[in-house]
Design a protein around this motif. Structure first.
Motif, PDB file in Angstrom:
ATOM      1  N   SER A   4     -19.065 -10.111 -25.502  1.00 23.94           N
ATOM      2  CA  SER A   4     -17.934 -10.419 -26.366  1.00 23.94           C
ATOM      3  C   SER A   4     -17.660  -9.226 -27.260  1.00 23.94           C
ATOM      4  CB  SER A   4     -18.225 -11.669 -27.197  1.00 23.94           C
ATOM      5  OG  SER A   4     -18.617 -11.358 -28.472  1.00 23.94           O
ATOM      6  N   SER A   5     -16.382  -8.962 -27.459  1.00 19.35           N
ATOM      7  CA  SER A   5     -15.977  -7.851 -28.310  1.00 19.35           C
ATOM      8  C   SER A   5     -14.741  -8.279 -29.075  1.00 19.35           C
ATOM      9  CB  SER A   5     -15.673  -6.619 -27.451  1.00 19.35           C
ATOM     10  OG  SER A   5     -15.180  -5.571 -28.238  1.00 19.35           O
ATOM     11  N   SER A   6     -14.737  -8.051 -30.369  1.00 21.73           N
ATOM     12  CA  SER A   6     -13.558  -8.409 -31.154  1.00 21.73           C
ATOM     13  C   SER A   6     -13.348  -7.392 -32.264  1.00 21.73           C
ATOM     14  CB  SER A   6     -13.688  -9.818 -31.743  1.00 21.73           C
ATOM     15  OG  SER A   6     -14.765  -9.893 -32.636  1.00 21.73           O
ATOM     16  N   LEU A   7     -12.086  -7.171 -32.569  1.00 15.97           N
ATOM     17  CA  LEU A   7     -11.694  -6.288 -33.666  1.00 15.97           C
ATOM     18  C   LEU A   7     -11.141  -7.145 -34.796  1.00 15.97           C
ATOM     19  CD1 LEU A   7      -9.791  -3.310 -31.994  1.00 15.97           C
ATOM     20  CD2 LEU A   7     -11.726  -3.100 -33.548  1.00 15.97           C
ATOM     21  N   ASN A   8     -11.711  -6.995 -35.976  1.00 10.83           N
ATOM     22  CA  ASN A   8     -11.120  -7.584 -37.176  1.00 10.83           C
ATOM     23  C   ASN A   8     -10.249  -6.510 -37.818  1.00 10.83           C
ATOM     24  OD1 ASN A   8     -12.447  -9.984 -36.810  1.00 10.83           O
ATOM     25  ND2 ASN A   8     -14.173  -9.436 -38.107  1.00 10.83           N
ATOM     26  N   VAL A   9      -8.940  -6.744 -37.821  1.00 14.28           N
ATOM     27  CA  VAL A   9      -7.974  -5.741 -38.284  1.00 14.28           C
ATOM     28  C   VAL A   9      -7.184  -6.325 -39.447  1.00 14.28           C
ATOM     29  CG1 VAL A   9      -6.004  -4.315 -37.651  1.00 14.28           C
ATOM     30  CG2 VAL A   9      -7.774  -4.811 -35.951  1.00 14.28           C
ATOM     31  N   ARG A  10      -7.106  -5.572 -40.527  1.00  9.55           N
ATOM     32  CA  ARG A  10      -6.265  -5.992 -41.662  1.00  9.55           C
ATOM     33  C   ARG A  10      -5.344  -4.843 -42.039  1.00  9.55           C
ATOM     34  NH1 ARG A  10      -7.086  -7.580 -47.827  1.00  9.55           N
ATOM     35  NH2 ARG A  10      -5.425  -9.091 -47.980  1.00  9.55           N
ATOM     36  N   THR A  58      -7.620 -11.094 -35.810  1.00  8.35           N
ATOM     37  CA  THR A  58      -8.830 -10.938 -35.015  1.00  8.35           C
ATOM     38  C   THR A  58      -8.399 -10.841 -33.563  1.00  8.35           C
ATOM     39  OG1 THR A  58     -10.180 -12.194 -36.573  1.00  8.35           O
ATOM     40  CG2 THR A  58     -11.033 -11.954 -34.340  1.00  8.35           C
ATOM     41  N   VAL A  59      -8.718  -9.719 -32.919  1.00  9.40           N
ATOM     42  CA  VAL A  59      -8.290  -9.470 -31.552  1.00  9.40           C
ATOM     43  C   VAL A  59      -9.527  -9.461 -30.663  1.00  9.40           C
ATOM     44  CG1 VAL A  59      -6.966  -7.971 -30.032  1.00  9.40           C
ATOM     45  CG2 VAL A  59      -6.466  -7.996 -32.478  1.00  9.40           C
ATOM     46  N   HIS A  60      -9.599 -10.412 -29.737  1.00  8.14           N
ATOM     47  CA  HIS A  60     -10.692 -10.448 -28.773  1.00  8.14           C
ATOM     48  C   HIS A  60     -10.325  -9.530 -27.613  1.00  8.14           C
ATOM     49  CE1 HIS A  60     -12.388 -13.741 -31.037  1.00  8.14           C
ATOM     50  NE2 HIS A  60     -11.238 -14.370 -30.966  1.00  8.14           N
ATOM     51  N   LEU A  61     -11.280  -8.671 -27.206  1.00  4.31           N
ATOM     52  CA  LEU A  61     -10.978  -7.573 -26.299  1.00  4.31           C
ATOM     53  C   LEU A  61     -12.029  -7.442 -25.211  1.00  4.31           C
ATOM     54  CD1 LEU A  61     -10.462  -4.966 -29.102  1.00  4.31           C
ATOM     55  CD2 LEU A  61      -8.650  -5.720 -27.609  1.00  4.31           C
ATOM     56  N   PRO A  62     -11.675  -6.761 -24.119  1.00  5.79           N
ATOM     57  CA  PRO A  62     -12.722  -6.307 -23.202  1.00  5.79           C
ATOM     58  C   PRO A  62     -13.517  -5.189 -23.863  1.00  5.79           C
ATOM     59  CG  PRO A  62     -10.590  -5.454 -22.518  1.00  5.79           C
ATOM     60  CD  PRO A  62     -10.327  -6.405 -23.650  1.00  5.79           C
ATOM     61  N   LEU A 714      -5.725 -13.431 -29.511  1.00  9.08           N
ATOM     62  CA  LEU A 714      -5.745 -13.369 -30.972  1.00  9.08           C
ATOM     63  C   LEU A 714      -6.537 -14.548 -31.520  1.00  9.08           C
ATOM     64  CD1 LEU A 714      -2.014 -12.502 -31.760  1.00  9.08           C
ATOM     65  CD2 LEU A 714      -3.971 -10.957 -31.834  1.00  9.08           C
ATOM     66  N   GLY A 715      -7.441 -14.257 -32.454  1.00  9.89           N
ATOM     67  CA  GLY A 715      -8.173 -15.333 -33.104  1.00  9.89           C
ATOM     68  C   GLY A 715      -7.340 -15.943 -34.224  1.00  9.89           C
ATOM     69  N   ASP A 716      -7.456 -17.247 -34.401  1.00  8.56           N
ATOM     70  CA  ASP A 716      -6.766 -17.897 -35.514  1.00  8.56           C
ATOM     71  C   ASP A 716      -7.554 -19.128 -35.926  1.00  8.56           C
ATOM     72  OD1 ASP A 716      -6.066 -19.969 -33.701  1.00  8.56           O
ATOM     73  OD2 ASP A 716      -4.240 -18.919 -33.144  1.00  8.56           O
ATOM     74  N   TRP A 717      -7.039 -19.831 -36.943  1.00 13.53           N
ATOM     75  CA  TRP A 717      -7.760 -20.979 -37.486  1.00 13.53           C
ATOM     76  C   TRP A 717      -7.893 -22.104 -36.463  1.00 13.53           C
ATOM     77  CZ3 TRP A 717      -3.817 -19.737 -41.579  1.00 13.53           C
ATOM     78  CH2 TRP A 717      -4.342 -18.849 -42.510  1.00 13.53           C
ATOM     79  N   SER A 718      -6.953 -22.195 -35.538  1.00 19.51           N
ATOM     80  CA  SER A 718      -6.978 -23.308 -34.589  1.00 19.51           C
ATOM     81  C   SER A 718      -7.706 -22.972 -33.303  1.00 19.51           C
ATOM     82  CB  SER A 718      -5.538 -23.753 -34.264  1.00 19.51           C
ATOM     83  OG  SER A 718      -4.824 -22.693 -33.653  1.00 19.51           O
ATOM     84  N   ASP A 719      -8.474 -21.874 -33.290  1.00 15.81           N
ATOM     85  CA  ASP A 719      -9.239 -21.543 -32.091  1.00 15.81           C
ATOM     86  C   ASP A 719     -10.170 -22.682 -31.703  1.00 15.81           C
ATOM     87  OD1 ASP A 719      -8.320 -19.131 -31.301  1.00 15.81           O
ATOM     88  OD2 ASP A 719      -9.831 -17.940 -32.326  1.00 15.81           O
ATOM     89  N   PRO A 720     -10.319 -22.914 -30.393  1.00 13.67           N
ATOM     90  CA  PRO A 720     -11.345 -23.878 -29.965  1.00 13.67           C
ATOM     91  C   PRO A 720     -12.723 -23.401 -30.414  1.00 13.67           C
ATOM     92  CG  PRO A 720      -9.879 -23.275 -28.148  1.00 13.67           C
ATOM     93  CD  PRO A 720      -9.563 -22.348 -29.282  1.00 13.67           C
ATOM     94  N   LEU A 721     -13.608 -24.350 -30.613  1.00 14.87           N
ATOM     95  CA  LEU A 721     -14.949 -23.985 -31.032  1.00 14.87           C
ATOM     96  C   LEU A 721     -15.704 -23.345 -29.871  1.00 14.87           C
ATOM     97  CD1 LEU A 721     -15.973 -27.096 -33.148  1.00 14.87           C
ATOM     98  CD2 LEU A 721     -14.600 -25.131 -33.769  1.00 14.87           C
ATOM     99  N   ASP A 722     -16.490 -22.340 -30.163  1.00 11.10           N
ATOM    100  CA  ASP A 722     -17.307 -21.649 -29.164  1.00 11.10           C
ATOM    101  C   ASP A 722     -18.731 -21.585 -29.714  1.00 11.10           C
ATOM    102  OD1 ASP A 722     -18.472 -20.098 -27.273  1.00 11.10           O
ATOM    103  OD2 ASP A 722     -16.976 -18.502 -27.308  1.00 11.10           O
ATOM    104  N   PRO A 723     -19.530 -22.636 -29.519  1.00 14.49           N
ATOM    105  CA  PRO A 723     -20.841 -22.712 -30.171  1.00 14.49           C
ATOM    106  C   PRO A 723     -21.761 -21.545 -29.818  1.00 14.49           C
ATOM    107  CG  PRO A 723     -20.248 -24.828 -29.203  1.00 14.49           C
ATOM    108  CD  PRO A 723     -19.239 -23.842 -28.727  1.00 14.49           C
TER     109      PRO A 723
END
Length: 805
Positions: A4-10, A58-62, A714-723
């Motif tokens: 898993s790889s994600s960028l937190n961008v502001r 939040t951008v989930h990426l390869p 894109l990650g957001d508040w309504s993302d499904p849960l991924d335990p």
């Protein structure tokens, strides 16, 4: 196992931007681009040279992404938007500091030769014969090249250099996906070994050719492991020229999070420890994972961890107990009730993220109508005499400019005209507040009342709840509606000021009027009588809010925030099905209302229309952008499905803007993430006039010419849960305190005496804490071993050679 790889961008703000309009200002916005994919567009800030966006993604990426870029543009309602400048951040620059990047960076000029994209497929062989060494370069194809011509395509050819030798391929006209399949042979010349460089160019009949990108391989690489596969195109090697601040600067925050997510069973022991943490007395807990996390987590990591923990416990139906655990710890160590939950502790951040996770639909229902009125009516109102512009009031009165007193009275009437409906909506929303939120507030109310039962502290139990609900939920949403999805755009300066006044008023109500008349903003005094009238209504509202039966969350799904049948996205889009060639392109798109759930993608003429056509989400094989040139239309995406016979079908959907496009792409990719047999490649064009508009292939069934991007979401508040991913984040955070934990409770031979002296703990409590610590360290060690095994497997796969496209 998965990576898993994600960028937190502001995108925080800009400063000293150049003026692009005749008015001496600009209308700036920012495009965020990862490699070839535009992943976000900020809202436009009108008439500003120092815009504030504050937008976070939040951008989930390869894992193989190369570059993150920010383009600042000036929006032009007529003609093309002007590019002001850009910032490019390589993967190496982002990962140089584990904390990421948080700084002002000067904008650089946009050099067309550096704006390259796409990949080239090569197969290189080093041969020897009686005449010496020969390099055979098989130039097969390229994909996703930058469009250089007005048609939205290019006329690409390849030029191969080896030493002083060079050869060119033929030119393929009007495509971004050329297929050459040509072998170029070059003889080695005397001298030192030379690198191989392959350049791509767009051929122009008039003027100079345009650069499309290049790849280069060292002599060592050519000798030991000749290139064979797809390679990303790069710009000419040159330092990015800093404009010295002439183009302004951008403040950005970027953090890359890379991890390996193990199978669920690996995290089960850690999950059990987390759940057990809730069962003991929270106030005495010093050795559980939750106690350790609370001690370790600082700064920006705290909000991210709070979100992960809330999702973990929410998925187990235990979010209320988790929040109660943190509340008890926070309340127990608070001496002054005036400081309760005022810091950004893990308890405060967890409650804040919990409200966003479960309460966003509720927030929209309460505030959206009034916020829309403020934006649409654009009334001028101001109470601060230092900020009043009396000249503007001529628009309000035909008799000339109003006096300061008249302006104050007019503004007071307008403010109360908006505040009244806001307060009415809030105090009348008890029945619409999510039960999970009401139960969490009920527990909070009880714990605070038990800790501060004195008569002089009777308001503390109300302030604890209103501090979250009003100060951390309603007021921020009123102040910046764009950040809470209440509006598509940021407010203009006048509306922004109105929203600020409303947010200040709502904060004062949430503080139960205790700070009225204090501080520097005494100009708010004319509004105080109205605010004090609202306070008693708010107290009654809070009493009714916590008057709810039950102690646990009811009906919360076990592994997802929303059940599969729940609608996760809906709205009007333009829809077009695959049609025979010759159908009028623009008129083939028809307006349809679209619903997306975890099970179906449905269409009808309107929300009320009973007849619906549906696509089963499990049949989706790809969700991708479509080139503008395919239909001469922007913001089009395609949903590729597969029927029972194995045949592929494509549905085209057009969105209003790039943000809506990204949100739909992300939602559809998430919904179809578990599907098998995903397509590795597809056509970003359309099949028209008996050929694909992207690669010019004449067979409708021809293999896709561009790789798909199912991992980019894109990650957001309504993302499904991924335990599993959430448990992995918790594990990584716990690793930071492993040495501290060992030293504190295991390695010090005198620890029992020290703990008993310091805390007064009895031997039984100390023994339990030591046993809990030993278990936690054992679980962390097991996860370490699992990661090492996974890494060895990855290295074994890499040793087998590169994979195909």
């Amino acid at each position: 196992m998965a990576k898993s790889s994600s960028l937190n961008v502001r995108v925080v703000e800009g400063r000293a931007l150049p003026a692009k309009d005749v008015s001496g200002s600009s209308d700036p916005y920012c495009l965020v681009k990862v490699d070839d994919e535009v992943v976000a567009r900020t809202a436009t800030v009108w008439r500003s040279l120092g815009p504030f966006w504050g937008e976070e993604y939040t951008v989930h990426l390869p894992l193989d992404f190369h570059q993150l870029a920010f383009y600042v543009l000036d929006e032009d309602t007529v003609g093309h938007d002007d590019i002001i400048g850009k910032i490019s951040l390589s993967r190496e620059a982002i990962t140089a500091d584990p904390r990421g990047i948080d700084s002002w960076i000067n904008l650089s000029r946009v050099d067309p030769d550096a704006e390259v994209q796409g990949e080239i497929c090569l197969s290189v062989q080093m041969l020897e014969d009686g005449q010496g060494r020969c390099l055979r370069c098989h130039v097969l194809q390229a994909r996703d090249l930058a469009p250089r011509d007005i048609s939205g395509t290019s006329d690409p050819f390849a030029r191969v250099f080896w030493g002083s030798q060079s050869l060119e391929t033929s030119t393929i006209k009007k495509t971004r996906f050329p297929h050459w399949d040509e072998v170029l042979e070059l003889r080695e010349m005397p001298g030192a070994p030379s690198p191989l460089r392959v350049e791509l160019w767009d051929w122009d009949m008039v003027g100079k050719n345009d650069f499309l990108g290049m790849v280069e391989f060292s002599p060592k690489t050519l000798q030991q492991k000749p290139p064979n596969g797809w390679f990303r195109l790069l710009p000419f090697p040159r330092a990015e020229e800093d404009s010295g601040g002439n183009l302004g600067a951008l403040r950005v925050k970027v953090r890359l999070i890379e991890d390996r997510v193990l199978p669920s069973q690996c995290y089960q022991p850690l999950m059990e420890l987390l759940m057990e943490s809730l069962q003991g007395p929270a106030e005495e807990d010093t050795a559980s994972p939750l106690a350790l996390l609370e001690e370790l987590t600082l700064g920006d990591c705290r909000q991210d961890l709070a979100t992960k923990l809330v999702k973990l416990f929410l998925g187990r139906g235990l979010a209320g107990r988790f929040l109660d655990y943190l509340t008890r710890r926070e309340v127990a160590r608070t001496m002054d009730p005036n400081t309760l939950f005022r810091s950004n502790s893990l308890a405060s951040k967890s409650m804040e993220q919990f409200m966003k996770l479960v309460g966003m639909p509720y927030l929209h229902e309460v505030l959206k109508t009034v916020i829309s009125r403020v934006f649409e009516e654009k009334k001028y109102m101001e109470l601060d005499p230092c900020k009043m512009d009396l000249g503007r009031t001529r628009r309000i009165s035909f008799k000339g400019a109003l006096s300061e007193e008249q302006m104050r009275e007019t503004s007071l009437g307008l403010l109360t005209g908006y505040l009244g409906p806001i307060v009415d909506a809030i105090v009348g929303s008890v029945g619409r507040c999510p039960p999970a939120m009401r139960l969490a507030f009920k527990q909070l109310h009880r714990r605070v009342e038990e800790r501060f039962p004195q008569a002089e502290h009777q308001d503390v139990k109300y302030l604890a709840i209103s501090g979250f609900l009003f100060l951390r939920f309603f007021a921020p949403a009123i102040l910046t509606p764009k950040l809470f999805d209440l509006r598509d755009q940021h407010a203009d300066p006048q509306t922004s000021r109105s929203l600020l006044l409303l947010a200040k008023a709502v904060q004062s109500i949430g503080n139960l009027g205790q700070q009225l008349g204090q501080g520097k903003e005494l100009w708010m005094a004319p509004l105080h009588p109205f605010l004090l009238q609202c306070v008693s209504r708010v107290r009654d509202f809070l009493d009714r809010l916590v008057d709810v039966d039950g102690d646990e969350e009811a009906g919360v799904p076990a592994r997802a925030l929303f059940p599969p049948s729940a609608i996760v996205r809906e709205g009007y889009l333009l829809k077009r099905k695959e049609e025979p060639a010759g159908l009028a392109t623009r008129f083939a798109f028809k307006k349809r209302y679209v619903w997306l759930s975890g099970e179906t993608l449905s269409f009808s003429k309107s929300p009320e229309w009973q007849m619906r056509h549906s696509i089963t989400v499990s049949h989706i094989r790809a969700v991708e952008r479509v080139d503008e040139g395919a239909f001469q239309l922007p913001h089009v995406m395609q949903v590729v499905t597969q029927d029972g016979t194995g045949a592929l079908h494509t549905t085209y959907l057009q969105c209003k803007n790039v943000n809506e496009l990204n949100q739909w792409l992300s939602a559809l990719r998430k919904a179809s993430a578990p599907n098998p047999n995903k397509l590795a490649a597809c056509h970003p064009g359309a099949f028209r006039s008996a050929r694909w508009t992207c690669c010019l292939q004449a067979e409708r069934s021809a293999a896709g010419c561009s790789r798909t991007h199912s991992a980019v979401t894109l990650g957001d508040w309504s993302d499904p849960l991924d335990p599993d991913a959430e448990a992995q984040t918790v594990y990584r955070q716990l690793l930071l305190g492993r040495d501290q934990l060992r030293l504190k409770l295991l390695e010090d031979s005198n620890m029992d005496t020290t703990l008993e002296a310091d805390t007064g703990a009895c031997p039984e409590v100390l023994a339990r804490q030591r046993a809990a610590t030993a278990r936690l360290l054992e679980v962390l060690a097991d996860l370490d071993r699992a990661h090492e095994e996974f890494q060895q497997q990855e290295q074994g796969k890499a040793a087998l050679g590169p994979l195909g496209p």
